[in-house]
Design an enzyme around this catalytic site. Sequence first.
Site, PDB file in Angstrom:
ATOM      1  CD  GLN A 101      -2.695   0.687   2.268  1.00 42.96           C
ATOM      2  OE1 GLN A 101      -2.083   1.648   3.304  1.00 42.96           O
ATOM      3  NE2 GLN A 101      -4.285   1.396   1.846  1.00 42.96           N
ATOM      4  CE1 TYR A 186      -3.381   9.400   6.918  1.00 41.62           C
ATOM      5  CE2 TYR A 186      -4.343   7.615   6.282  1.00 41.62           C
ATOM      6  CZ  TYR A 186      -4.124   8.264   7.202  1.00 41.62           C
ATOM      7  OH  TYR A 186      -3.411   6.890   9.119  1.00 41.62           O
ATOM      8  NE  ARG A 233      -8.332   0.304   2.585  1.00 43.73           N
ATOM      9  CZ  ARG A 233      -8.837  -0.264   4.241  1.00 43.73           C
ATOM     10  NH1 ARG A 233      -7.888   0.836   4.481  1.00 43.73           N
ATOM     11  NH2 ARG A 233      -8.836  -0.667   5.246  1.00 43.73           N
ATOM     12  N   GLY A 322      -9.316  -7.120   9.283  1.00 48.16           N
ATOM     13  CA  GLY A 322      -8.368  -5.964  10.455  1.00 48.16           C
ATOM     14  C   GLY A 322      -8.027  -6.345  11.420  1.00 48.16           C
ATOM     15  NE  ARG A 323      -8.194  -2.463  16.206  1.00 48.86           N
ATOM     16  CZ  ARG A 323      -7.805  -1.918  17.489  1.00 48.86           C
ATOM     17  NH1 ARG A 323      -8.587  -3.248  18.182  1.00 48.86           N
ATOM     18  NH2 ARG A 323      -7.641  -1.136  17.969  1.00 48.86           N
TER      19      ARG A 323
END
Length: 373
Positions: A101, A186, A233, A322-323
Amino acid sequence: MSTSPLFHPLSLGELTLPQRVVMAPMTRSRTAQPGDVPTPMMAEYYGQRAGAGLIISEATQISPQGKGYSFTPGIYSQAQIDGWKQVTDAVHHNGGRIFLQLWHVGRMSHPSLHADGQPVAPSALAPDAQVWIVGDDGIGRMLDCPVPRALTTDEIHATVEDYRQAALNAMAAGFDGVEIHGGNGYLIDQFLRRSANQRTDAYGGSQANRIRFVTEVTESISDAIGADKVGVRLAPFITQRGMDDSEAIDTILLAAGEFNRIGIAYLHLAEADWDDAPTVSLGFRRDLRAAFSGAIVVAGNYHKASAEALINEGLVDAVAFGRAFIANPDLPFRMQRNLPLADIGDPSTLFGGNHKGYTDYPDYHQQLKQSLI
Protein backbone atom coordinates in the site's frame (compact mmCIF):
# COMPACT_ATOMS: atom_id res chain seq x y z
CA MET A 1 -16.14 -27.60 6.23
CA SER A 2 -17.75 -24.34 5.08
CA THR A 3 -18.92 -23.94 1.47
CA SER A 4 -18.99 -20.18 1.93
CA PRO A 5 -18.63 -17.90 -1.14
CA LEU A 6 -15.67 -16.41 0.73
CA PHE A 7 -13.76 -19.50 -0.31
CA HIS A 8 -14.37 -19.38 -4.05
CA PRO A 9 -11.42 -18.28 -6.23
CA LEU A 10 -11.26 -14.71 -7.53
CA SER A 11 -9.37 -13.29 -10.50
CA LEU A 12 -7.58 -10.05 -9.64
CA GLY A 13 -5.73 -8.83 -12.68
CA GLU A 14 -3.32 -11.61 -13.60
CA LEU A 15 -3.53 -13.10 -10.09
CA THR A 16 -5.96 -15.79 -9.08
CA LEU A 17 -6.79 -15.58 -5.40
CA PRO A 18 -7.63 -19.00 -3.96
CA GLN A 19 -10.26 -17.38 -1.74
CA ARG A 20 -11.71 -13.97 -0.90
CA VAL A 21 -10.59 -13.38 2.69
CA VAL A 22 -8.20 -10.42 2.33
CA MET A 23 -5.84 -9.15 5.01
CA ALA A 24 -6.51 -5.43 5.39
CA PRO A 25 -3.64 -2.91 5.65
CA MET A 26 -2.81 -2.19 9.29
CA THR A 27 -0.15 0.14 10.65
CA ARG A 28 1.97 -1.68 13.25
CA SER A 29 5.00 0.68 13.52
CA ARG A 30 7.79 -1.84 13.94
CA THR A 31 10.46 -0.77 11.47
CA ALA A 32 14.19 -0.57 12.21
CA GLN A 33 15.58 2.89 12.94
CA PRO A 34 17.00 5.03 11.54
CA GLY A 35 15.58 4.75 8.06
CA ASP A 36 12.12 3.18 8.57
CA VAL A 37 13.42 -0.17 7.26
CA PRO A 38 11.30 -3.36 7.28
CA THR A 39 12.77 -6.07 9.49
CA PRO A 40 13.00 -9.88 9.69
CA MET A 41 10.33 -9.71 12.41
CA MET A 42 8.00 -8.05 9.92
CA ALA A 43 8.78 -10.82 7.44
CA GLU A 44 7.78 -13.37 10.08
CA TYR A 45 4.55 -11.50 10.81
CA TYR A 46 3.44 -11.34 7.18
CA GLY A 47 4.65 -14.85 6.44
CA GLN A 48 2.46 -16.18 9.25
CA ARG A 49 -0.57 -14.67 7.51
CA ALA A 50 0.16 -15.88 3.98
CA GLY A 51 -3.03 -17.95 4.03
CA ALA A 52 -4.98 -14.79 3.16
CA GLY A 53 -6.36 -14.67 -0.35
CA LEU A 54 -4.38 -11.45 -0.62
CA ILE A 55 -2.32 -9.50 1.91
CA ILE A 56 -2.38 -5.73 1.59
CA SER A 57 0.62 -4.39 3.47
CA GLU A 58 0.59 -1.67 6.08
CA ALA A 59 0.62 1.83 4.64
CA THR A 60 4.10 2.67 3.35
CA GLN A 61 5.35 6.20 2.69
CA ILE A 62 6.47 6.93 -0.85
CA SER A 63 8.93 9.63 0.27
CA PRO A 64 10.22 11.30 3.44
CA GLN A 65 7.68 14.06 2.82
CA GLY A 66 4.89 11.47 2.83
CA LYS A 67 5.51 10.31 6.41
CA GLY A 68 3.05 11.05 9.19
CA TYR A 69 3.64 8.58 12.03
CA SER A 70 6.69 7.19 13.82
CA PHE A 71 8.28 3.89 12.80
CA THR A 72 6.13 3.38 9.67
CA PRO A 73 7.95 1.83 6.69
CA GLY A 74 9.07 3.52 3.51
CA ILE A 75 9.70 2.34 -0.05
CA TYR A 76 12.06 5.04 -1.35
CA SER A 77 15.51 3.83 -0.21
CA GLN A 78 17.51 0.76 -1.21
CA ALA A 79 17.60 -0.39 2.42
CA GLN A 80 13.80 -0.27 2.52
CA ILE A 81 13.51 -2.18 -0.76
CA ASP A 82 15.88 -4.84 0.61
CA GLY A 83 13.91 -5.01 3.87
CA TRP A 84 10.63 -5.47 2.05
CA LYS A 85 12.22 -8.19 -0.09
CA GLN A 86 12.51 -10.29 3.08
CA VAL A 87 8.76 -9.83 3.59
CA THR A 88 7.70 -10.76 0.06
CA ASP A 89 10.04 -13.77 0.08
CA ALA A 90 8.44 -15.02 3.32
CA VAL A 91 4.90 -14.56 1.99
CA HIS A 92 5.65 -16.22 -1.34
CA HIS A 93 7.54 -19.06 0.34
CA ASN A 94 4.35 -19.79 2.29
CA GLY A 95 2.19 -19.67 -0.84
CA GLY A 96 0.74 -16.19 -0.41
CA ARG A 97 0.24 -13.03 -2.44
CA ILE A 98 0.97 -9.48 -1.26
CA PHE A 99 0.39 -5.92 -2.52
CA LEU A 100 2.21 -2.90 -1.06
CA GLN A 101 0.00 0.00 0.00
CA LEU A 102 1.49 3.30 -1.20
CA TRP A 103 0.96 6.23 1.15
CA HIS A 104 1.42 9.96 1.35
CA VAL A 105 -0.21 11.39 4.46
CA GLY A 106 -0.31 15.02 3.34
CA ARG A 107 -1.41 17.20 6.25
CA MET A 108 -1.83 14.22 8.61
CA SER A 109 1.68 14.67 9.95
CA HIS A 110 3.84 16.48 12.49
CA PRO A 111 6.61 19.11 12.20
CA SER A 112 9.17 16.80 13.85
CA LEU A 113 9.07 14.54 10.78
CA HIS A 114 9.97 17.26 8.26
CA ALA A 115 13.23 19.08 7.67
CA ASP A 116 11.41 22.40 7.16
CA GLY A 117 9.01 21.70 10.03
CA GLN A 118 5.86 21.77 7.90
CA PRO A 119 3.71 19.03 6.33
CA VAL A 120 2.16 19.63 2.91
CA ALA A 121 -1.40 19.46 1.59
CA PRO A 122 -3.59 20.72 -1.26
CA SER A 123 -4.43 23.79 0.84
CA ALA A 124 -3.16 25.37 4.05
CA LEU A 125 -5.94 23.94 6.24
CA ALA A 126 -5.32 22.02 9.46
CA PRO A 127 -7.07 18.64 9.80
CA ASP A 128 -8.15 18.90 13.46
CA ALA A 129 -6.49 15.53 14.05
CA GLN A 130 -3.55 13.89 15.78
CA VAL A 131 -0.77 11.51 14.77
CA TRP A 132 1.34 9.04 16.79
CA ILE A 133 4.86 10.39 17.34
CA VAL A 134 7.63 8.80 19.40
CA GLY A 135 9.60 11.39 21.34
CA ASP A 136 13.27 11.49 22.30
CA ASP A 137 12.29 9.57 25.44
CA GLY A 138 11.14 6.63 23.32
CA ILE A 139 7.49 7.06 24.27
CA GLY A 140 4.77 7.38 21.62
CA ARG A 141 2.14 10.10 22.03
CA MET A 142 -0.75 11.45 19.99
CA LEU A 143 0.20 14.98 18.89
CA ASP A 144 -1.78 17.66 17.05
CA CYS A 145 -1.30 18.16 13.31
CA PRO A 146 -0.38 21.77 12.45
CA VAL A 147 -1.49 23.96 9.57
CA PRO A 148 0.24 22.51 6.48
CA ARG A 149 1.89 24.26 3.58
CA ALA A 150 0.01 24.19 0.26
CA LEU A 151 1.78 22.26 -2.49
CA THR A 152 2.84 24.17 -5.59
CA THR A 153 1.84 22.82 -8.98
CA ASP A 154 5.41 21.70 -9.63
CA GLU A 155 5.45 19.90 -6.29
CA ILE A 156 2.23 18.10 -7.21
CA HIS A 157 3.86 16.86 -10.41
CA ALA A 158 6.92 15.76 -8.40
CA THR A 159 4.67 13.86 -5.99
CA VAL A 160 3.05 12.00 -8.88
CA GLU A 161 6.56 10.96 -9.88
CA ASP A 162 7.26 9.86 -6.29
CA TYR A 163 4.26 7.53 -6.50
CA ARG A 164 5.44 6.11 -9.81
CA GLN A 165 8.95 5.45 -8.50
CA ALA A 166 7.58 3.92 -5.31
CA ALA A 167 5.53 1.48 -7.39
CA LEU A 168 8.63 0.50 -9.36
CA ASN A 169 10.50 0.06 -6.08
CA ALA A 170 7.69 -2.17 -4.81
CA MET A 171 8.00 -4.42 -7.82
CA ALA A 172 11.79 -4.55 -7.31
CA ALA A 173 11.05 -5.68 -3.74
CA GLY A 174 8.99 -8.59 -5.06
CA PHE A 175 5.43 -7.41 -4.46
CA ASP A 176 2.65 -8.77 -6.65
CA GLY A 177 1.18 -5.30 -7.07
CA VAL A 178 0.43 -2.04 -5.27
CA GLU A 179 -2.55 -0.40 -3.66
CA ILE A 180 -2.79 3.39 -3.79
CA HIS A 181 -4.04 4.71 -0.46
CA GLY A 182 -6.65 7.26 -1.44
CA GLY A 183 -8.72 7.25 1.75
CA ASN A 184 -8.85 8.01 5.47
CA GLY A 185 -8.09 11.70 5.16
CA TYR A 186 -4.60 11.34 3.67
CA LEU A 187 -3.17 13.30 0.74
CA ILE A 188 -5.24 11.87 -2.12
CA ASP A 189 -8.41 12.07 -0.05
CA GLN A 190 -7.53 15.67 0.80
CA PHE A 191 -7.48 16.52 -2.90
CA LEU A 192 -10.89 14.88 -3.40
CA ARG A 193 -12.80 16.91 -0.82
CA ARG A 194 -13.80 20.57 -0.72
CA SER A 195 -13.28 20.62 3.04
CA ALA A 196 -9.54 20.07 2.51
CA ASN A 197 -9.02 21.36 -1.04
CA GLN A 198 -9.67 25.03 -1.69
CA ARG A 199 -7.31 25.39 -4.62
CA THR A 200 -8.28 27.57 -7.58
CA ASP A 201 -5.98 25.92 -10.14
CA ALA A 202 -6.42 22.75 -12.19
CA TYR A 203 -6.37 20.60 -9.03
CA GLY A 204 -9.23 22.31 -7.16
CA GLY A 205 -12.73 23.62 -7.53
CA SER A 206 -14.85 21.29 -9.66
CA GLN A 207 -15.16 17.57 -9.05
CA ALA A 208 -13.31 16.95 -12.31
CA ASN A 209 -10.40 19.03 -11.04
CA ARG A 210 -10.40 17.45 -7.58
CA ILE A 211 -10.03 13.94 -9.03
CA ARG A 212 -7.19 15.06 -11.30
CA PHE A 213 -4.43 14.24 -8.81
CA VAL A 214 -5.55 10.67 -8.06
CA THR A 215 -6.17 10.09 -11.77
CA GLU A 216 -2.65 11.22 -12.66
CA VAL A 217 -1.16 9.09 -9.87
CA THR A 218 -3.10 6.02 -10.99
CA GLU A 219 -2.26 6.52 -14.66
CA SER A 220 1.43 7.04 -13.90
CA ILE A 221 1.67 3.89 -11.76
CA SER A 222 -0.36 1.84 -14.25
CA ASP A 223 1.90 2.91 -17.09
CA ALA A 224 4.94 1.92 -15.01
CA ILE A 225 3.92 -1.53 -13.71
CA GLY A 226 0.67 -2.45 -15.50
CA ALA A 227 -2.88 -1.51 -14.51
CA ASP A 228 -3.66 -5.15 -13.67
CA LYS A 229 -1.24 -4.85 -10.73
CA VAL A 230 -2.92 -1.75 -9.25
CA GLY A 231 -5.69 -1.23 -6.70
CA VAL A 232 -7.00 1.96 -5.14
CA ARG A 233 -8.37 2.35 -1.61
CA LEU A 234 -11.06 4.97 -0.98
CA ALA A 235 -13.02 6.00 2.12
CA PRO A 236 -16.37 7.34 0.92
CA PHE A 237 -17.96 7.80 4.33
CA ILE A 238 -15.20 9.31 6.47
CA THR A 239 -16.17 12.64 8.01
CA GLN A 240 -13.59 13.06 10.76
CA ARG A 241 -10.16 14.67 10.23
CA GLY A 242 -11.94 17.62 8.64
CA MET A 243 -13.09 15.51 5.68
CA ASP A 244 -16.88 16.04 5.77
CA ASP A 245 -18.08 16.96 2.28
CA SER A 246 -21.59 16.50 0.89
CA GLU A 247 -20.10 15.93 -2.58
CA ALA A 248 -17.80 13.10 -1.43
CA ILE A 249 -19.88 10.23 -2.83
CA ASP A 250 -20.44 11.87 -6.22
CA THR A 251 -16.75 12.74 -6.46
CA ILE A 252 -15.69 9.19 -5.64
CA LEU A 253 -18.11 7.73 -8.21
CA LEU A 254 -16.65 10.10 -10.81
CA ALA A 255 -13.15 8.91 -9.88
CA ALA A 256 -14.32 5.28 -10.12
CA GLY A 257 -15.19 5.89 -13.76
CA GLU A 258 -11.62 7.06 -14.38
CA PHE A 259 -10.21 4.00 -12.62
CA ASN A 260 -12.42 1.86 -14.86
CA ARG A 261 -11.06 3.62 -17.94
CA ILE A 262 -7.49 3.02 -16.79
CA GLY A 263 -8.32 -0.64 -16.15
CA ILE A 264 -7.02 -1.17 -12.61
CA ALA A 265 -7.55 -4.52 -10.89
CA TYR A 266 -9.69 -3.47 -7.95
CA LEU A 267 -11.21 -0.80 -5.75
CA HIS A 268 -10.95 -1.20 -1.97
CA LEU A 269 -13.48 0.65 0.18
CA ALA A 270 -12.54 1.53 3.74
CA GLU A 271 -16.03 1.65 5.16
CA ALA A 272 -16.96 3.24 8.46
CA ASP A 273 -16.50 0.74 11.29
CA TRP A 274 -17.51 2.67 14.39
CA ASP A 275 -20.70 1.78 16.28
CA ASP A 276 -22.97 4.55 14.98
CA ALA A 277 -21.47 4.71 11.49
CA PRO A 278 -23.82 5.32 8.55
CA THR A 279 -25.13 2.26 6.75
CA VAL A 280 -23.74 1.91 3.24
CA SER A 281 -26.74 2.12 0.93
CA LEU A 282 -27.55 -0.43 -1.73
CA GLY A 283 -27.88 2.50 -4.09
CA PHE A 284 -24.25 3.49 -3.62
CA ARG A 285 -23.07 -0.11 -4.02
CA ARG A 286 -25.04 -0.46 -7.27
CA ASP A 287 -23.80 2.89 -8.56
CA LEU A 288 -20.22 1.81 -7.86
CA ARG A 289 -20.79 -1.48 -9.70
CA ALA A 290 -22.12 0.49 -12.66
CA ALA A 291 -19.11 2.84 -12.67
CA PHE A 292 -16.37 0.26 -12.11
CA SER A 293 -16.15 -3.18 -13.71
CA GLY A 294 -13.11 -4.48 -11.81
CA ALA A 295 -13.17 -6.27 -8.47
CA ILE A 296 -14.55 -4.51 -5.40
CA VAL A 297 -13.06 -5.21 -1.97
CA VAL A 298 -14.62 -3.85 1.22
CA ALA A 299 -13.25 -3.49 4.73
CA GLY A 300 -15.20 -2.44 7.81
CA ASN A 301 -16.85 -4.02 10.78
CA TYR A 302 -17.50 -7.29 8.94
CA HIS A 303 -17.86 -10.83 10.19
CA LYS A 304 -18.26 -14.02 8.20
CA ALA A 305 -22.04 -13.87 7.73
CA SER A 306 -22.17 -10.20 6.68
CA ALA A 307 -19.27 -10.76 4.27
CA GLU A 308 -20.99 -13.76 2.71
CA ALA A 309 -24.22 -11.81 2.25
CA LEU A 310 -22.54 -9.03 0.27
CA ILE A 311 -20.69 -11.47 -1.96
CA ASN A 312 -23.84 -13.53 -2.56
CA GLU A 313 -25.71 -10.38 -3.59
CA GLY A 314 -22.99 -9.63 -6.15
CA LEU A 315 -22.26 -6.26 -4.56
CA VAL A 316 -18.64 -6.98 -3.64
CA ASP A 317 -16.04 -9.56 -4.66
CA ALA A 318 -13.88 -9.89 -1.54
CA VAL A 319 -13.86 -8.72 2.08
CA ALA A 320 -10.82 -7.49 4.01
CA PHE A 321 -10.42 -8.20 7.71
CA GLY A 322 -8.10 -6.22 9.97
CA ARG A 323 -7.90 -6.88 13.69
CA ALA A 324 -9.13 -10.45 13.29
CA PHE A 325 -5.94 -11.14 11.32
CA ILE A 326 -3.78 -9.78 14.14
CA ALA A 327 -4.93 -12.33 16.71
CA ASN A 328 -5.61 -15.10 14.17
CA PRO A 329 -2.71 -15.52 11.75
CA ASP A 330 -4.60 -18.46 10.23
CA LEU A 331 -7.90 -16.54 9.97
CA PRO A 332 -9.08 -18.09 6.64
CA PHE A 333 -8.43 -21.60 8.00
CA ARG A 334 -10.53 -20.84 11.07
CA MET A 335 -13.32 -19.12 9.16
CA GLN A 336 -13.66 -21.90 6.60
CA ARG A 337 -14.01 -24.49 9.36
CA ASN A 338 -16.13 -22.34 11.68
CA LEU A 339 -13.49 -22.56 14.39
CA PRO A 340 -13.42 -20.09 17.29
CA LEU A 341 -11.47 -16.87 16.80
CA ALA A 342 -8.95 -15.52 19.28
CA ASP A 343 -9.13 -11.93 20.54
CA ILE A 344 -6.42 -9.30 20.69
CA GLY A 345 -4.88 -9.57 24.12
CA ASP A 346 -3.14 -6.31 24.97
CA PRO A 347 -4.16 -3.36 22.74
CA SER A 348 -1.05 -1.45 23.85
CA THR A 349 0.97 -3.78 21.58
CA LEU A 350 -0.81 -2.65 18.40
CA PHE A 351 1.66 0.14 17.61
CA GLY A 352 5.38 -0.20 18.17
CA GLY A 353 7.20 -2.69 20.35
CA ASN A 354 8.67 -6.12 19.76
CA HIS A 355 7.28 -9.58 18.96
CA LYS A 356 4.75 -9.37 21.82
CA GLY A 357 1.30 -8.90 20.35
CA TYR A 358 2.82 -9.17 16.87
CA THR A 359 4.30 -12.54 15.95
CA ASP A 360 3.40 -14.47 19.12
CA TYR A 361 -0.28 -15.14 18.35
CA PRO A 362 -0.55 -18.91 17.75
CA ASP A 363 -2.43 -20.54 14.90
CA TYR A 364 -5.37 -22.77 15.81
CA HIS A 365 -3.38 -25.99 16.19
CA GLN A 366 -0.72 -24.27 18.32
CA GLN A 367 -3.43 -22.71 20.46
CA LEU A 368 -5.13 -26.08 20.92
CA LYS A 369 -1.86 -27.69 21.99
CA GLN A 370 -1.20 -24.89 24.48
CA SER A 371 -4.66 -25.32 25.99
CA LEU A 372 -3.96 -29.02 26.60
CA ILE A 373 -0.69 -28.45 28.40
